[in-house]
Scaffold this motif. Structure first.
Motif, PDB file in Angstrom:
ATOM      1  N   UNK A 193       0.836  -1.190   0.000  1.00 17.33           N
ATOM      2  CA  UNK A 193       0.000   0.000   0.000  1.00 17.33           C
ATOM      3  C   UNK A 193       0.884   1.258   0.000  1.00 17.33           C
ATOM      4  N   UNK A 194       0.367   2.332  -0.557  1.00 17.47           N
ATOM      5  CA  UNK A 194       1.018   3.624  -0.393  1.00 17.47           C
ATOM      6  C   UNK A 194       0.684   4.173   0.981  1.00 17.47           C
ATOM      7  N   UNK A 195       1.642   4.842   1.605  1.00 20.78           N
ATOM      8  CA  UNK A 195       1.443   5.422   2.938  1.00 20.78           C
ATOM      9  C   UNK A 195       1.770   6.906   2.854  1.00 20.78           C
ATOM     10  N   UNK A 196       0.773   7.742   3.111  1.00 22.56           N
ATOM     11  CA  UNK A 196       0.969   9.195   3.129  1.00 22.56           C
ATOM     12  C   UNK A 196       1.091   9.661   4.567  1.00 22.56           C
ATOM     13  N   UNK A 197       2.238  10.230   4.886  1.00 25.41           N
ATOM     14  CA  UNK A 197       2.509  10.728   6.234  1.00 25.41           C
ATOM     15  C   UNK A 197       2.113  12.198   6.321  1.00 25.41           C
ATOM     16  N   UNK A 198       1.116  12.500   7.176  1.00 23.62           N
ATOM     17  CA  UNK A 198       0.814  13.910   7.398  1.00 23.62           C
ATOM     18  C   UNK A 198       1.506  14.385   8.672  1.00 23.62           C
TER      19      UNK A 198
END
Length: 285
Positions: A193-198
């Motif tokens: 999965x892609x993981x977007x870190x905010x």
């Protein structure tokens, strides 16, 4: 024809997080439009918004800004979210129901002026509700072509797996600060999965403290004449094959600087500084 959005195409980006353009106490729409366009001109191609990023008087404010700023720019991925919404000057609500999310999808389509939403997240998986039904509904919308890819935000490993069991999940969006590792990030890596870190630098209140929190990396940045913020973003990208970062770019100057992170030099010296700060870090403690 737009390029299909997949977990592979979502990795390795510095995405612009647009929420503060609508939720900050002091707003400047002209600056917001200029900053979004500066990010695009500098190479940013992923932009993050949500129904919750609204003003008190306009619950589509942020998506309207993006639609205006990016009009005619077809090579972008806009990520938006639903099920979470502004209810007052300092309050937000959560409604993880099929009806609410379908209504939010329809509203986002209208606000963004699109026939399909590139990436659509359930915004607050931690807000309860019948997540299985909601993700089944999002999967139906994906099959219809209304959504290109499905994501889950503010989620645990168990919630990620629940979503994976009923839909084709592509992305996770969780808070993750530089040099931090979480079970959710490892899970995203394991399952492709892609993981977007905010809030990758700790959020607006803590970004200025980054040199104190990452002293080895800050020292190296000074030696090389680059900003520690840009080098920290580059380190995050270098240390996870799944990762992208969402950065609040408050001005055109900041947008142009952040956009350079993916191409910043990263070598063994950088890796050693990163490892040193990781060993001594209390991030997330």
């Amino acid at each position: 024809m737009r390029t299909p959005v997949t977990p592979q195409t979502l990795r390795g980006h510095v995405a612009e997080g647009c929420g503060r353009f609508s939720t900050a106490d002091a707003r400047d729409d002209d600056n917001a439009l200029a900053t979004i366009r500066a990010a695009y001109d500098a190479g940013v191609r992923v932009f993050d918004t949500a129904r919750a990023y609204a003003t008190v008087n306009d619950d589509l404010h942020n998506e309207h800004l993006l639609a205006e700023a990016l009009r005619g720019r077809e090579d972008v991925v806009i990520m938006t979210k639903g099920g979470h919404f502004r209810t007052g000057p300092t309050t937000w609500g959560i409604e993880n129901t099929v009806d609410r999310v379908r209504r939010d999808v329809e509203a986002s389509l209208r606000a963004l002026g699109r026939e399909r939403l590139d990436v659509y997240y359930l915004h607050r998986a931690d807000g309860g509700g019948d997540l299985e039904d909601v993700f089944a509904a999002l999967e139906a919308l994906r099959h219809e072509g209304t959504i290109g890819a499905i994501g889950i935000s503010n989620a645990t490993v168990e919630q990620i797996d629940l979503a994976r069991s009923v839909c084709r999940l592509s992305a996770v969006q969780n808070r993750l600060v530089a040099v931090e590792r979480t079970a959710e990030l490892a899970h995203a890596e394991r399952h492709g999965l892609a993981f977007f870190a905010y809030s990758p630098l700790g959020g607006p209140a803590h970004a200025r403290d980054l040199p104190a929190r990452l002293p080895a990396l800050a020292s190296l940045a000074r030696e090389r004449g680059v900003g520690v913020h840009r080098l920290a973003l580059r380190g995050m990208l270098a240390n996870s094959p799944a990762l992208s970062v969402i950065v609040g770019m408050g001005s055109p100057t900041r947008a142009r600087d952040s956009a350079k992170a993916p191409s910043e030099q990263w070598d063994d010296v950088c890796e050693a500084a990163w490892a040193s700060d990781l060993r001594n870090s209390h991030v997330g403690a």
